[in-house]
Design a protein around this motif. Structure first.
Motif, short mmCIF file in Angstrom:
data_model
loop_
_atom_site.label_atom_id
_atom_site.label_comp_id
_atom_site.label_asym_id
_atom_site.label_seq_id
_atom_site.Cartn_x
_atom_site.Cartn_y
_atom_site.Cartn_z
N UNK A 28 -3.60 5.40 -8.90
CA UNK A 28 -2.17 5.15 -8.71
C UNK A 28 -1.90 4.26 -7.50
N UNK A 29 -0.95 3.35 -7.65
CA UNK A 29 -0.49 2.51 -6.55
C UNK A 29 1.03 2.59 -6.54
N UNK A 30 1.63 2.20 -5.41
CA UNK A 30 3.04 2.44 -5.23
C UNK A 30 3.80 1.16 -4.91
N UNK A 31 5.12 1.25 -5.08
CA UNK A 31 6.00 0.10 -5.05
C UNK A 31 5.78 -0.81 -3.84
N UNK A 32 5.51 -0.25 -2.67
CA UNK A 32 5.40 -1.06 -1.47
C UNK A 32 3.97 -1.54 -1.20
N UNK A 33 3.00 -1.16 -2.03
CA UNK A 33 1.60 -1.51 -1.77
C UNK A 33 1.32 -2.99 -2.03
N UNK A 34 0.54 -3.61 -1.17
CA UNK A 34 0.07 -4.99 -1.38
C UNK A 34 -1.43 -5.03 -1.67
N UNK A 35 -2.08 -3.87 -1.59
CA UNK A 35 -3.51 -3.79 -1.87
C UNK A 35 -3.83 -2.37 -2.34
N UNK A 36 -4.72 -2.28 -3.32
CA UNK A 36 -5.17 -0.97 -3.78
C UNK A 36 -6.12 -0.38 -2.75
N UNK A 37 -5.82 0.80 -2.27
CA UNK A 37 -6.65 1.42 -1.24
C UNK A 37 -7.96 1.94 -1.81
N UNK A 90 7.40 -8.61 8.09
CA UNK A 90 8.12 -8.05 6.94
C UNK A 90 7.17 -7.47 5.91
N UNK A 91 5.91 -7.95 5.86
CA UNK A 91 4.87 -7.41 4.99
C UNK A 91 5.33 -7.33 3.53
N UNK A 92 5.85 -8.44 3.02
CA UNK A 92 6.40 -8.45 1.66
C UNK A 92 5.27 -8.54 0.63
N UNK A 135 13.45 -1.42 2.65
CA UNK A 135 14.64 -0.85 2.02
C UNK A 135 15.33 -1.89 1.14
N UNK A 136 15.39 -3.12 1.60
CA UNK A 136 16.07 -4.17 0.82
C UNK A 136 15.33 -4.47 -0.47
N UNK A 137 14.00 -4.42 -0.43
CA UNK A 137 13.23 -4.66 -1.65
C UNK A 137 13.50 -3.56 -2.69
N UNK A 138 13.62 -2.32 -2.23
CA UNK A 138 13.94 -1.26 -3.18
C UNK A 138 15.35 -1.46 -3.74
#
Length: 385
Positions: A28-37, A90-92, A135-138
């Motif tokens: 599982x990965x989540x909305x704010x992730x930029x890389x799979x852990x 910002x880590x978008x 928050x803005x991305x969500x």
């Protein structure tokens, strides 16, 4: 197993904006992730698809590289660019489509909405900017999932576009006033400081105060100006929310000097909503986004309010009588399922919060007049989408 519990339940409705994702490796990965852990694969959010994609480099062709979705056939696969703010504070993690990149954009459609970033030379400014953009991305992903218009002001020269100014007050003052004016949403970036925000929440006697709540409230003012004021919705909205031509400055002054009416909880979603019809609309709009996105998240993970073992007296069609909604005939049934699922889900979530000894997850009570207002917001959104 009792007969009631053995009764087949209907399938969980599909979320408008999905929130549950998996990497190509299956984790599982989540909305704010930029890389799979788990496997280290890069990830990117494709807003037009409402999907978090596992990525792989796209082969160079005609001077074009970029990224494509991993694990899919290469022929005809869409190409993406990663937002230039990926490596900023910002880590978008959002992606740009090939057409956006070809047009010369380097920022995703969410980051392009930010007109002014906080002064990054100030202490904590980078952290605050990151929290605000998360928050803005969500927020923006939900707006896109609802098919609402979301265009940067710079890209809509002849219309009412959006712009966000994220400001930090200078040490000598004056302070930054969070608000909306003609598509420009100004946010006091220090609201991203948890301790400061909690102190303000406590001093104002608010049950709830978050960055996401601020953004949802202010975007409500924007959509009033975009979708309600110039349309046939204005008359029914005034009928339900009150006449917005009431002196706004005088109404605010009265609210802050005299407080809210004693019966506000029977007619408004929050005390602040009682001060003026514009604020009532914005608070109700924000509340609608709260419940839609939270239910979307629950449904993304297979949970719907009707699937929990808790029974409330449900709102029926009579509560909506007389509310004009220019939407398909099923809008009332759809809305009632939404609001009743919400009441049942939040009842359980509140009990879970109490089990942890923390404040209620949902510190609100929805009266029939507030449900009617939420239904009108629902209608405006359905018609716009």
């Amino acid at each position: 197993m009792t007969p009631a519990s053995s009764t087949a339940r209907r399938a969980v409705p599909q979320p408008t904006t999905p929130r549950a994702f998996a990497c190509l490796c299956g984790r599982p990965v989540f909305f704010r992730n930029s890389q799979c852990l788990a496997c280290g694969r890069p990830l990117g959010y494709a807003a037009e698809r409402g999907a978090l994609l596992a990525l792989e480099p796209a082969p160079q062709r005609a001077g074009r590289g970029g990224w494509r979705e991993a694990g899919r056939p290469a022929r005809g696969a869409p190409r993406y660019a990663r937002c230039a703010n990926l490596d900023s504070a910002a880590a978008c993690n959002w992606l740009l489509g090939a057409d956006e990149a070809a047009a010369g954009f380097t920022l995703c459609r969410c980051c392009r909405l930010t007109r002014t970033v906080p002064d990054l030379t100030r202490p904590d400014a980078g952290l605050w900017w990151c929290r605000i953009e998360q928050a803005k991305r969500r927020l923006v992903s939900s707006l896109l999932g609802l098919s609402l218009p979301v265009r940067a002001q710079a890209e809509v020269p002849d219309g009412l576009g959006l712009a966000f100014d994220l400001l930090i007050a200078p040490p000598e003052g004056p302070g930054v006033i969070t608000g909306h004016a003609d598509g420009v949403i100004t946010l006091d970036a220090s609201e991203a400081d948890d301790a400061r925000r909690e102190a303000r929440r406590d001093s104002l006697g608010e049950p709830y105060r978050t960055l996401l709540g601020h953004l949802r409230h202010e975007i409500g003012h924007y959509y009033w100006q975009l979708l309600v004021a110039p349309s046939a919705w204005l008359a029914p909205v005034r009928e339900v929310f009150g006449d917005d031509r009431e002196d706004y400055a005088a109404a605010l002054q009265r609210h802050y000097t005299q407080g809210q009416p004693p019966d506000w909880g029977q007619r408004f979603v929050s005390a602040y909503a009682s001060c003026h019809p514009w604020e009532d609309w914005a608070e109700t709009w924000a509340h609608y986004l709260h419940l839609v996105d939270t239910l979307d998240t629950a449904r993304s993970f297979g949970l719907d309010g009707e699937r929990v073992e808790l029974s409330y007296e449900r709102f029926g069609a009579e509560v909506l009588a007389g509310i004009p909604v220019a939407a398909p005939d099923d809008s009332a049934a759809e809305f009632l399922h939404l609001i009743n699922s919400w009441m049942e889900l939040t009842g359980v979530l509140n009990e879970l919060s109490r089990s942890m000894g923390v404040a209620d997850f949902y510190p609100f009570v929805l009266s029939a007049p507030v449900v009617r207002k939420l239904y009108l917001v629902h209608g405006v959104i359905r018609a716009a989408g």
